[in-house]
Design an enzyme around this catalytic site. Structure first.
Site, PDB file in Angstrom:
ATOM      1  N   PHE A  47       3.188  -3.487  45.095  1.00  0.00           N
ATOM      2  CA  PHE A  47       3.569  -3.324  44.651  1.00  0.00           C
ATOM      3  C   PHE A  47       4.058  -5.185  44.723  1.00  0.00           C
ATOM      4  CE2 PHE A  47       5.465   0.748  44.603  1.00  0.00           C
ATOM      5  CZ  PHE A  47       6.338   0.949  43.670  1.00  0.00           C
ATOM      6  N   PRO A 253      -3.889  -6.294  51.159  1.00  0.00           N
ATOM      7  CA  PRO A 253      -2.511  -6.244  50.586  1.00  0.00           C
ATOM      8  C   PRO A 253      -1.159  -6.322  50.913  1.00  0.00           C
ATOM      9  CG  PRO A 253      -3.350  -4.243  51.394  1.00  0.00           C
ATOM     10  CD  PRO A 253      -4.086  -5.944  52.142  1.00  0.00           C
ATOM     11  N   GLU A 271      -2.825  -5.550  57.052  1.00  0.00           N
ATOM     12  CA  GLU A 271      -2.008  -4.810  58.350  1.00  0.00           C
ATOM     13  C   GLU A 271      -0.815  -4.479  57.804  1.00  0.00           C
ATOM     14  OE1 GLU A 271      -2.037  -3.286  63.375  1.00  0.00           O
ATOM     15  OE2 GLU A 271      -3.442  -4.859  62.119  1.00  0.00           O
ATOM     16  N   LYS A 287      -7.530  -1.430  65.121  1.00  0.00           N
ATOM     17  CA  LYS A 287      -7.715  -1.874  66.330  1.00  0.00           C
ATOM     18  C   LYS A 287      -9.207  -1.732  66.066  1.00  0.00           C
ATOM     19  CE  LYS A 287      -5.313  -3.831  68.868  1.00  0.00           C
ATOM     20  NZ  LYS A 287      -5.748  -5.636  69.084  1.00  0.00           N
TER      21      LYS A 287
END
Length: 475
Positions: A47, A253, A271, A287
């Protein structure tokens, strides 16, 4: 008594895989915000959320919570956000009918809060200043510790169904259509750096700070510390065009662009921090990092090396354990699980190890309760978190500001999604700030860790430094 507020409606708009063409016309509106899934080039994004002209703006600065227009709110930042949402749901936001709620069940946002929670917000919420007990006098960008607008409308792009939907009242819909017809400002296509990026510390200074972290680890103060360094440059022109350059270079993203007057946040984060939908909770700690290779064989070798690295896996698992504990404070007992541990994800500039931790909100808990309990994300502090943050305050010469905080939304229905604000540029006046960091453990190698901080942001700095205007800069 019947609710006389105007009703929320959902209207189809022409779909475009790139939200920049829509946001281009809105980016100078008051409180303009783009939460960007990086499509069409980033994997995993679903989205995009676009809005502007909030009904109210809540900010936290110097330990004070303020709202414009003024309204009585609690002093504690997360309690104030919840109180604003609760008040808005009955007094300010448009009426959400059952029919619209059913139609929009899959949509992430039907009105609520959009904005950021800076890393420094923790010192207003649960002070961590440590070694001296004094307030933090380190320099940093002048942005508030948090800034969240209350928005009653949004353009939402669903890249799976390839639909663009306007969620707004009839009156708002007409306003948005008029705004989208306005021509772009002439200066919105111009951006250039006027100085090179310069670090706040040199290589030798990084080495001394690295050794201090290792000493703390060997002394038993902590198991892991995320140590970052900041780079600064001067610029002229449009931060929106700077964001477009960054987006082209490293689509991710969990991107976002927010701007107010002469300040802006340009985030290209890979992230997720915390997501909540229908009481189900998910977080995706990163990580473990390797740069992308120059050839296919070198790239595969680096990815394989990361997957097989005992040090990087141990670092990831430490943070997974920290997040399981953070989520367990607000989730239903026994519901916290780890469906993915140390999975490989690859982006334009780096490979990462990514885990997934899931849970279920406890009865009576809100998404903001969870955010407050887990903030800031353990992947960018270290373990144990409180002591790690004290050591970060001691060793990093500049405040982190928004860096390592979160961008995201809190929807009126109790949904939340947020990023970890890494790979993030802060514009403050005529100055850009960007940070690169990495997690240090007992067997970390100093040179490798130093190079990792550069690898994470090198592509971003190159994109901003380039004087070659891509085709988007003239649109």
């Amino acid at each position: 008594m019947a609710d006389t507020r105007p009703r929320l409606e959902i209207t189809d708009f022409p779909y475009t895989p790139d939200p920049a063409s829509l946001f281009e016309r809105l980016q100078r509106r008051p409180g303009a915000v783009l939460l960007d899934s990086g499509r069409p080039n980033a994997p995993g994004g679903l989205f995009d959320i676009i809005s502007s002209d909030p009904l109210a703006m809540l900010s936290v600065d110097d330990g004070l919570t303020r709202c414009e227009p003024p309204m009585p709110l609690p002093a504690e930042p997360f309690e104030a956000q919840q109180a604003l949402l609760d008040h808005a749901e009955t007094e300010l936001l448009p009426l959400l009918t059952k029919a619209v709620a059913a139609e929009a069940k899959a949509l992430p946002f039907l009105g609520g809060l959009l904005g950021y929670w800076g890393y420094s917000l923790m010192n207003s919420h649960e002070p961590t200043h440590s070694t001296t007990g004094q307030s933090d006098q380190r320099p940093g960008p002048s942005l508030p510790a948090a800034r969240l607008g209350l928005y009653d409308w949004a353009l939402i792009q669903n890249h799976d169904t390839q639909r663009t939907l306007l969620v707004a009242t009839a009156a708002r819909r007409e306003q948005v259509i008029d705004w989208l017809k306005e021509p772009a400002k002439p200066d919105s296509a111009y951006f250039t750096l006027t100085s090179e990026f310069v670090g706040d510390i040199d290589r030798a200074s990084y080495g001394r700070r690295f050794q201090r972290v290792i000493d703390y680890i060997h002394a038993g103060d902590c198991y892991q510390i995320n140590l970052a360094q900041r780079f600064t440059a001067k610029f002229q022109g449009s931060t929106w065009q700077a964001y477009r350059r960054l987006r082209l270079a490293t689509p991710t993203p969990y991107g976002g662009y927010l701007a107010w007057a002469d300040q802006a946040i340009l985030s290209l984060s890979p992230e997720r921090f915390i997501g909540v939908a229908d009481g189900q909770v998910a977080t995706r700690p990163i990580k473990g990092t390797r740069p992308r290779g120059r050839t296919a064989d070198e790239d595969l070798c680096l990815a394989t090396e990361l997957q097989q690295s005992a040090k990087d896996r141990a670092e990831n698992i430490m943070i997974v354990d920290l997040l399981r504990n953070d989520l367990g404070r607000v989730c239903r007992p026994g519901s916290v699980a780890v469906p993915q541990l140390c999975g490989l994800e690859s982006y334009a500039n780096v490979h990462h190890l990514v885990s997934i931790v899931r849970g279920e909100l406890a009865a009576g808990a809100t998404p903001l309760d969870l955010l407050a309990a887990a903030f800031p994300g353990g992947s960018i502090t270290g373990a144990p978190k409180h002591r790690a943050m004290q050591i970060i305050d001691e060793l990093e010469p500049c405040q982190r500001s928004v860096y390592c905080g979160s961008l995201g939304y809190v929807d009126r229905r109790g949904r939340l999604d947020s990023s970890i604000a890494i790979r993030t540029v802060i514009a403050d006046g005529d100055t850009l700030h960007i940070w690169g960091g990495g997690g240090l453990v007992a067997d970390s190698d100093e040179e490798a860790e130093y190079q990792e901080t550069l690898a994470k942001i090198e592509r971003l700095m190159q994109a901003l430094t380039s004087q070659v205007h891509d085709e988007n800069d003239s649109q």
